[in-house]
Motif scaffolding. Structure first.
Motif, PDB file in Angstrom:
ATOM      1  N   UNK A   1       0.827  -1.213   0.000  1.00 26.47           N
ATOM      2  CA  UNK A   1       0.000   0.000   0.000  1.00 26.47           C
ATOM      3  C   UNK A   1       0.860   1.261   0.000  1.00 26.47           C
ATOM      4  N   UNK A   2       2.018   1.200   0.622  1.00 26.43           N
ATOM      5  CA  UNK A   2       2.924   2.353   0.596  1.00 26.43           C
ATOM      6  C   UNK A   2       3.396   2.621  -0.830  1.00 26.43           C
ATOM      7  N   UNK A   3       3.693   1.568  -1.557  1.00 25.25           N
ATOM      8  CA  UNK A   3       4.114   1.703  -2.952  1.00 25.25           C
ATOM      9  C   UNK A   3       2.979   2.245  -3.808  1.00 25.25           C
ATOM     10  N   UNK A   4       1.760   1.790  -3.512  1.00 25.57           N
ATOM     11  CA  UNK A   4       0.608   2.175  -4.329  1.00 25.57           C
ATOM     12  C   UNK A   4       0.137   3.595  -4.040  1.00 25.57           C
ATOM     13  N   UNK A   5       0.032   3.959  -2.758  1.00 25.31           N
ATOM     14  CA  UNK A   5      -0.573   5.240  -2.382  1.00 25.31           C
ATOM     15  C   UNK A   5       0.433   6.357  -2.112  1.00 25.31           C
ATOM     16  N   UNK A   6       1.688   6.008  -1.863  1.00 22.73           N
ATOM     17  CA  UNK A   6       2.725   6.997  -1.564  1.00 22.73           C
ATOM     18  C   UNK A   6       2.279   7.989  -0.487  1.00 22.73           C
ATOM     19  N   UNK A   7       1.986   7.494   0.705  1.00 24.02           N
ATOM     20  CA  UNK A   7       1.512   8.368   1.789  1.00 24.02           C
ATOM     21  C   UNK A   7       2.619   9.288   2.296  1.00 24.02           C
ATOM     22  N   UNK A   8       2.205  10.293   3.040  1.00 28.08           N
ATOM     23  CA  UNK A   8       3.171  11.184   3.683  1.00 28.08           C
ATOM     24  C   UNK A   8       3.711  10.561   4.962  1.00 28.08           C
ATOM     25  N   UNK A   9       2.813   9.911   5.711  1.00 29.24           N
ATOM     26  CA  UNK A   9       3.175   9.317   7.004  1.00 29.24           C
ATOM     27  C   UNK A   9       2.587   7.914   7.088  1.00 29.24           C
ATOM     28  N   UNK A  10       3.346   7.003   7.655  1.00 23.62           N
ATOM     29  CA  UNK A  10       2.865   5.646   7.902  1.00 23.62           C
ATOM     30  C   UNK A  10       2.933   5.372   9.391  1.00 23.62           C
ATOM     31  N   UNK A  11       1.799   5.075   9.997  1.00 21.77           N
ATOM     32  CA  UNK A  11       1.773   4.621  11.387  1.00 21.77           C
ATOM     33  C   UNK A  11       2.019   3.122  11.346  1.00 21.77           C
ATOM     34  N   UNK A  12       3.170   2.689  11.833  1.00 17.94           N
ATOM     35  CA  UNK A  12       3.615   1.307  11.658  1.00 17.94           C
ATOM     36  C   UNK A  12       3.748   0.579  12.987  1.00 17.94           C
ATOM     37  N   UNK A  13       2.915  -0.436  13.184  1.00 20.16           N
ATOM     38  CA  UNK A  13       3.071  -1.282  14.356  1.00 20.16           C
ATOM     39  C   UNK A  13       4.283  -2.187  14.139  1.00 20.16           C
ATOM     40  N   UNK A  14       4.942  -2.567  15.214  1.00 24.42           N
ATOM     41  CA  UNK A  14       6.124  -3.412  15.092  1.00 24.42           C
ATOM     42  C   UNK A  14       5.738  -4.873  14.903  1.00 24.42           C
ATOM     43  N   UNK A  15       4.831  -5.349  15.734  1.00 22.85           N
ATOM     44  CA  UNK A  15       4.476  -6.764  15.711  1.00 22.85           C
ATOM     45  C   UNK A  15       3.254  -6.983  14.831  1.00 22.85           C
ATOM     46  N   UNK A  16       3.507  -7.523  13.636  1.00 27.13           N
ATOM     47  CA  UNK A  16       2.418  -7.819  12.703  1.00 27.13           C
ATOM     48  C   UNK A  16       2.682  -9.153  12.028  1.00 27.13           C
ATOM     49  N   UNK A  17       1.620  -9.797  11.510  1.00 31.18           N
ATOM     50  CA  UNK A  17       1.807 -11.080  10.815  1.00 31.18           C
ATOM     51  C   UNK A  17       2.553 -10.907   9.497  1.00 31.18           C
ATOM     52  N   UNK A  18       3.088 -12.022   8.992  1.00 35.36           N
ATOM     53  CA  UNK A  18       3.750 -12.115   7.682  1.00 35.36           C
ATOM     54  C   UNK A  18       5.098 -11.413   7.653  1.00 35.36           C
ATOM     55  N   UNK A  19       5.120 -10.167   8.085  1.00 33.63           N
ATOM     56  CA  UNK A  19       6.357  -9.382   8.059  1.00 33.63           C
ATOM     57  C   UNK A  19       6.267  -8.349   9.168  1.00 33.63           C
ATOM     58  N   UNK A  20       7.297  -8.260  10.021  1.00 34.31           N
ATOM     59  CA  UNK A  20       7.202  -7.293  11.119  1.00 34.31           C
ATOM     60  C   UNK A  20       7.397  -5.871  10.614  1.00 34.31           C
ATOM     61  N   UNK A  21       7.100  -4.918  11.491  1.00 30.48           N
ATOM     62  CA  UNK A  21       7.145  -3.520  11.092  1.00 30.48           C
ATOM     63  C   UNK A  21       8.530  -3.023  10.742  1.00 30.48           C
ATOM     64  N   UNK A  22       9.557  -3.630  11.314  1.00 30.56           N
ATOM     65  CA  UNK A  22      10.923  -3.205  11.008  1.00 30.56           C
ATOM     66  C   UNK A  22      11.295  -3.563   9.578  1.00 30.56           C
ATOM     67  N   UNK A  23      11.023  -4.808   9.189  1.00 32.31           N
ATOM     68  CA  UNK A  23      11.325  -5.216   7.820  1.00 32.31           C
ATOM     69  C   UNK A  23      10.461  -4.447   6.822  1.00 32.31           C
ATOM     70  N   UNK A  24       9.195  -4.209   7.184  1.00 34.19           N
ATOM     71  CA  UNK A  24       8.326  -3.422   6.306  1.00 34.19           C
ATOM     72  C   UNK A  24       8.876  -2.009   6.140  1.00 34.19           C
TER      73      UNK A  24
END
Length: 239
Positions: free
Chosen positions: A59-82
Protein backbone atom coordinates in the motif's frame (compact mmCIF):
# COMPACT_ATOMS: atom_id res chain seq x y z
CA UNK A 1 -14.77 44.61 -8.80
CA UNK A 2 -12.68 44.03 -11.91
CA UNK A 3 -9.60 41.86 -12.00
CA UNK A 4 -7.48 45.04 -12.20
CA UNK A 5 -9.00 46.28 -8.94
CA UNK A 6 -8.15 43.12 -6.98
CA UNK A 7 -5.26 43.64 -4.57
CA UNK A 8 -2.58 41.07 -3.87
CA UNK A 9 -4.13 40.39 -0.48
CA UNK A 10 -7.42 39.51 -2.15
CA UNK A 11 -5.89 36.86 -4.41
CA UNK A 12 -7.40 33.42 -3.81
CA UNK A 13 -5.13 30.71 -2.51
CA UNK A 14 -5.43 26.97 -2.37
CA UNK A 15 -5.52 25.29 1.05
CA UNK A 16 -2.53 23.07 1.88
CA UNK A 17 -2.80 19.45 0.79
CA UNK A 18 -3.98 17.14 3.59
CA UNK A 19 -1.42 14.90 5.27
CA UNK A 20 -2.00 11.46 3.76
CA UNK A 21 -1.66 8.69 6.34
CA UNK A 22 -1.31 4.94 5.91
CA UNK A 23 -2.25 2.77 8.90
CA UNK A 24 -0.32 -0.47 9.45
CA UNK A 25 -1.77 -2.19 12.50
CA UNK A 26 -3.05 -5.76 12.79
CA UNK A 27 -5.52 -5.06 15.61
CA UNK A 28 -8.71 -3.94 13.91
CA UNK A 29 -10.13 -2.01 16.87
CA UNK A 30 -6.97 0.07 17.22
CA UNK A 31 -6.76 0.64 13.48
CA UNK A 32 -10.40 1.70 13.31
CA UNK A 33 -9.98 4.14 16.20
CA UNK A 34 -6.97 5.72 14.48
CA UNK A 35 -8.91 6.01 11.23
CA UNK A 36 -11.90 7.71 12.86
CA UNK A 37 -9.65 10.18 14.68
CA UNK A 38 -7.48 11.03 11.68
CA UNK A 39 -10.32 11.32 9.18
CA UNK A 40 -12.16 13.63 11.58
CA UNK A 41 -9.14 15.94 11.85
CA UNK A 42 -8.92 18.82 9.35
CA UNK A 43 -5.83 18.58 7.20
CA UNK A 44 -5.44 14.80 7.51
CA UNK A 45 -6.86 11.75 5.76
CA UNK A 46 -6.31 8.00 5.85
CA UNK A 47 -5.39 6.69 2.40
CA UNK A 48 -4.96 3.03 3.24
CA UNK A 49 -5.14 0.38 5.95
CA UNK A 50 -2.82 -2.60 6.29
CA UNK A 51 -3.15 -5.54 8.66
CA UNK A 52 0.24 -7.06 7.88
CA UNK A 53 3.72 -5.80 7.13
CA UNK A 54 3.52 -7.13 3.58
CA UNK A 55 0.29 -5.20 3.00
CA UNK A 56 1.94 -2.06 4.36
CA UNK A 57 4.76 -2.35 1.81
CA UNK A 58 2.28 -2.89 -1.02
CA UNK A 59 0.00 0.00 0.00
CA UNK A 60 2.92 2.35 0.60
CA UNK A 61 4.11 1.70 -2.95
CA UNK A 62 0.61 2.17 -4.33
CA UNK A 63 -0.57 5.24 -2.38
CA UNK A 64 2.72 7.00 -1.56
CA UNK A 65 1.51 8.37 1.79
CA UNK A 66 3.17 11.18 3.68
CA UNK A 67 3.17 9.32 7.00
CA UNK A 68 2.87 5.65 7.90
CA UNK A 69 1.77 4.62 11.39
CA UNK A 70 3.61 1.31 11.66
CA UNK A 71 3.07 -1.28 14.36
CA UNK A 72 6.12 -3.41 15.09
CA UNK A 73 4.48 -6.76 15.71
CA UNK A 74 2.42 -7.82 12.70
CA UNK A 75 1.81 -11.08 10.81
CA UNK A 76 3.75 -12.12 7.68
CA UNK A 77 6.36 -9.38 8.06
CA UNK A 78 7.20 -7.29 11.12
CA UNK A 79 7.15 -3.52 11.09
CA UNK A 80 10.92 -3.20 11.01
CA UNK A 81 11.33 -5.22 7.82
CA UNK A 82 8.33 -3.42 6.31
CA UNK A 83 9.94 -0.08 7.16
CA UNK A 84 13.22 -1.17 5.61
CA UNK A 85 11.52 -2.16 2.35
CA UNK A 86 9.38 0.97 2.21
CA UNK A 87 12.36 3.28 2.73
CA UNK A 88 14.39 1.38 0.11
CA UNK A 89 11.65 1.59 -2.53
CA UNK A 90 12.01 4.78 -4.65
CA UNK A 91 8.22 4.92 -5.02
CA UNK A 92 7.60 5.07 -1.27
CA UNK A 93 10.91 6.35 0.11
CA UNK A 94 9.41 9.79 0.70
CA UNK A 95 7.02 8.40 3.30
CA UNK A 96 7.88 9.07 6.94
CA UNK A 97 7.45 6.03 9.15
CA UNK A 98 6.19 6.57 12.67
CA UNK A 99 6.71 3.40 14.69
CA UNK A 100 4.01 2.41 17.17
CA UNK A 101 5.69 0.89 20.20
CA UNK A 102 5.46 0.21 23.90
CA UNK A 103 8.28 0.42 26.40
CA UNK A 104 8.41 -3.38 26.59
CA UNK A 105 9.38 -3.30 22.92
CA UNK A 106 12.60 -1.33 23.41
CA UNK A 107 14.41 -4.12 21.61
CA UNK A 108 13.02 -2.73 18.36
CA UNK A 109 14.03 0.90 18.69
CA UNK A 110 17.59 0.77 17.37
CA UNK A 111 16.68 -1.62 14.54
CA UNK A 112 13.76 0.61 13.56
CA UNK A 113 16.04 3.64 13.27
CA UNK A 114 18.48 1.67 11.16
CA UNK A 115 15.61 0.60 8.91
CA UNK A 116 14.71 4.24 8.25
CA UNK A 117 12.01 5.10 10.79
CA UNK A 118 11.60 8.81 11.48
CA UNK A 119 10.05 8.56 14.92
CA UNK A 120 8.32 6.61 17.63
CA UNK A 121 4.92 6.87 19.23
CA UNK A 122 4.00 5.09 22.43
CA UNK A 123 0.71 3.21 22.05
CA UNK A 124 -0.60 4.78 25.24
CA UNK A 125 -0.30 8.26 23.70
CA UNK A 126 -3.33 10.54 23.79
CA UNK A 127 -5.27 11.51 20.69
CA UNK A 128 -3.64 14.94 20.77
CA UNK A 129 -0.16 13.41 20.99
CA UNK A 130 -0.92 11.13 18.05
CA UNK A 131 -2.06 13.98 15.84
CA UNK A 132 0.90 16.15 16.89
CA UNK A 133 3.30 13.29 16.10
CA UNK A 134 1.84 12.89 12.62
CA UNK A 135 2.26 16.62 11.94
CA UNK A 136 5.85 16.68 13.22
CA UNK A 137 6.92 13.71 11.11
CA UNK A 138 5.03 14.94 8.03
CA UNK A 139 6.88 18.26 8.25
CA UNK A 140 10.17 16.41 7.78
CA UNK A 141 11.29 16.49 11.40
CA UNK A 142 12.20 13.40 13.39
CA UNK A 143 10.10 12.53 16.40
CA UNK A 144 12.67 11.12 18.78
CA UNK A 145 11.97 12.22 22.32
CA UNK A 146 14.93 12.58 24.68
CA UNK A 147 13.43 9.87 26.91
CA UNK A 148 13.42 7.42 24.01
CA UNK A 149 16.94 8.41 23.00
CA UNK A 150 18.29 7.92 26.52
CA UNK A 151 16.55 4.57 26.87
CA UNK A 152 18.10 3.56 23.57
CA UNK A 153 21.56 4.45 24.83
CA UNK A 154 21.00 2.73 28.17
CA UNK A 155 19.46 -0.46 26.85
CA UNK A 156 21.40 -1.12 23.67
CA UNK A 157 24.80 0.51 23.64
CA UNK A 158 26.23 -1.33 26.64
CA UNK A 159 25.92 -4.92 25.49
CA UNK A 160 27.71 -6.84 22.76
CA UNK A 161 24.50 -7.91 21.05
CA UNK A 162 23.56 -4.29 20.48
CA UNK A 163 27.01 -2.92 19.69
CA UNK A 164 26.61 -0.31 16.95
CA UNK A 165 28.45 -0.52 13.67
CA UNK A 166 31.42 1.79 13.21
CA UNK A 167 30.90 5.08 11.38
CA UNK A 168 33.58 7.22 9.74
CA UNK A 169 33.18 10.83 10.88
CA UNK A 170 36.39 12.18 9.37
CA UNK A 171 34.56 14.48 6.96
CA UNK A 172 32.79 16.52 9.63
CA UNK A 173 34.24 19.48 11.50
CA UNK A 174 34.91 19.68 15.23
CA UNK A 175 31.82 21.83 15.77
CA UNK A 176 29.67 19.49 13.70
CA UNK A 177 30.95 16.62 15.80
CA UNK A 178 29.89 18.45 18.97
CA UNK A 179 26.43 19.11 17.55
CA UNK A 180 26.09 15.48 16.45
CA UNK A 181 27.03 14.22 19.90
CA UNK A 182 24.34 16.38 21.49
CA UNK A 183 21.76 15.20 18.95
CA UNK A 184 22.67 11.67 19.99
CA UNK A 185 21.96 12.60 23.60
CA UNK A 186 18.44 13.67 22.63
CA UNK A 187 18.86 17.44 22.86
CA UNK A 188 16.59 19.80 20.93
CA UNK A 189 17.97 22.57 18.71
CA UNK A 190 17.42 25.18 21.42
CA UNK A 191 19.13 22.99 24.04
CA UNK A 192 22.10 22.45 21.72
CA UNK A 193 22.28 26.20 21.07
CA UNK A 194 22.35 26.95 24.78
CA UNK A 195 24.90 24.25 25.52
CA UNK A 196 27.30 25.41 22.80
CA UNK A 197 26.51 29.14 23.09
CA UNK A 198 25.27 29.32 19.49
CA UNK A 199 22.13 30.70 17.88
CA UNK A 200 19.39 28.26 16.93
CA UNK A 201 19.90 29.30 13.31
CA UNK A 202 23.57 28.32 13.48
CA UNK A 203 22.63 24.96 14.99
CA UNK A 204 20.19 24.37 12.14
CA UNK A 205 22.94 25.16 9.64
CA UNK A 206 25.26 22.62 11.26
CA UNK A 207 22.47 20.03 11.22
CA UNK A 208 21.80 20.65 7.52
CA UNK A 209 25.48 20.11 6.78
CA UNK A 210 25.54 16.95 8.88
CA UNK A 211 22.53 15.57 7.00
CA UNK A 212 24.30 16.15 3.70
CA UNK A 213 27.74 14.88 4.75
CA UNK A 214 26.42 11.76 6.47
CA UNK A 215 23.77 11.03 3.85
CA UNK A 216 21.09 11.01 6.56
CA UNK A 217 17.43 11.54 5.75
CA UNK A 218 16.47 13.14 9.07
CA UNK A 219 17.41 13.71 12.69
CA UNK A 220 16.69 10.12 13.64
CA UNK A 221 19.39 8.98 11.23
CA UNK A 222 21.80 11.48 12.79
CA UNK A 223 21.18 9.79 16.14
CA UNK A 224 22.26 6.52 14.57
CA UNK A 225 25.37 8.22 13.16
CA UNK A 226 26.25 9.57 16.61
CA UNK A 227 26.03 6.07 18.09
CA UNK A 228 27.94 4.43 15.26
CA UNK A 229 30.60 7.13 15.38
CA UNK A 230 31.21 6.45 19.06
CA UNK A 231 30.19 9.96 20.13
CA UNK A 232 27.68 8.74 22.72
CA UNK A 233 28.27 5.67 24.82
CA UNK A 234 26.69 6.56 28.18
CA UNK A 235 23.26 7.87 29.19
CA UNK A 236 24.81 10.97 30.74
CA UNK A 237 26.70 11.74 27.55
CA UNK A 238 30.20 10.95 28.89
CA UNK A 239 32.36 9.05 26.45
Amino acid sequence: MSGDDMSVGDAPHNPPRPIRVLLAEDQVLIRDSFKVLIDATPGMSVVGEAGTGAEAVLLAHRHRPDVILMDVRMPDMDGIEATRRICADPASAGARVLILTTFDQDDYVYASLQAGASGFLIKSATAGELLAAIRVVASGEALLAPTVTRRLITEFLHGPRHAPASRDLNDITRREREVLALIGRGMSNSEIAGHLHLTVGTVKTHISRLLAKLNARDRAQLVIAAYEGGLVTNPDGRR
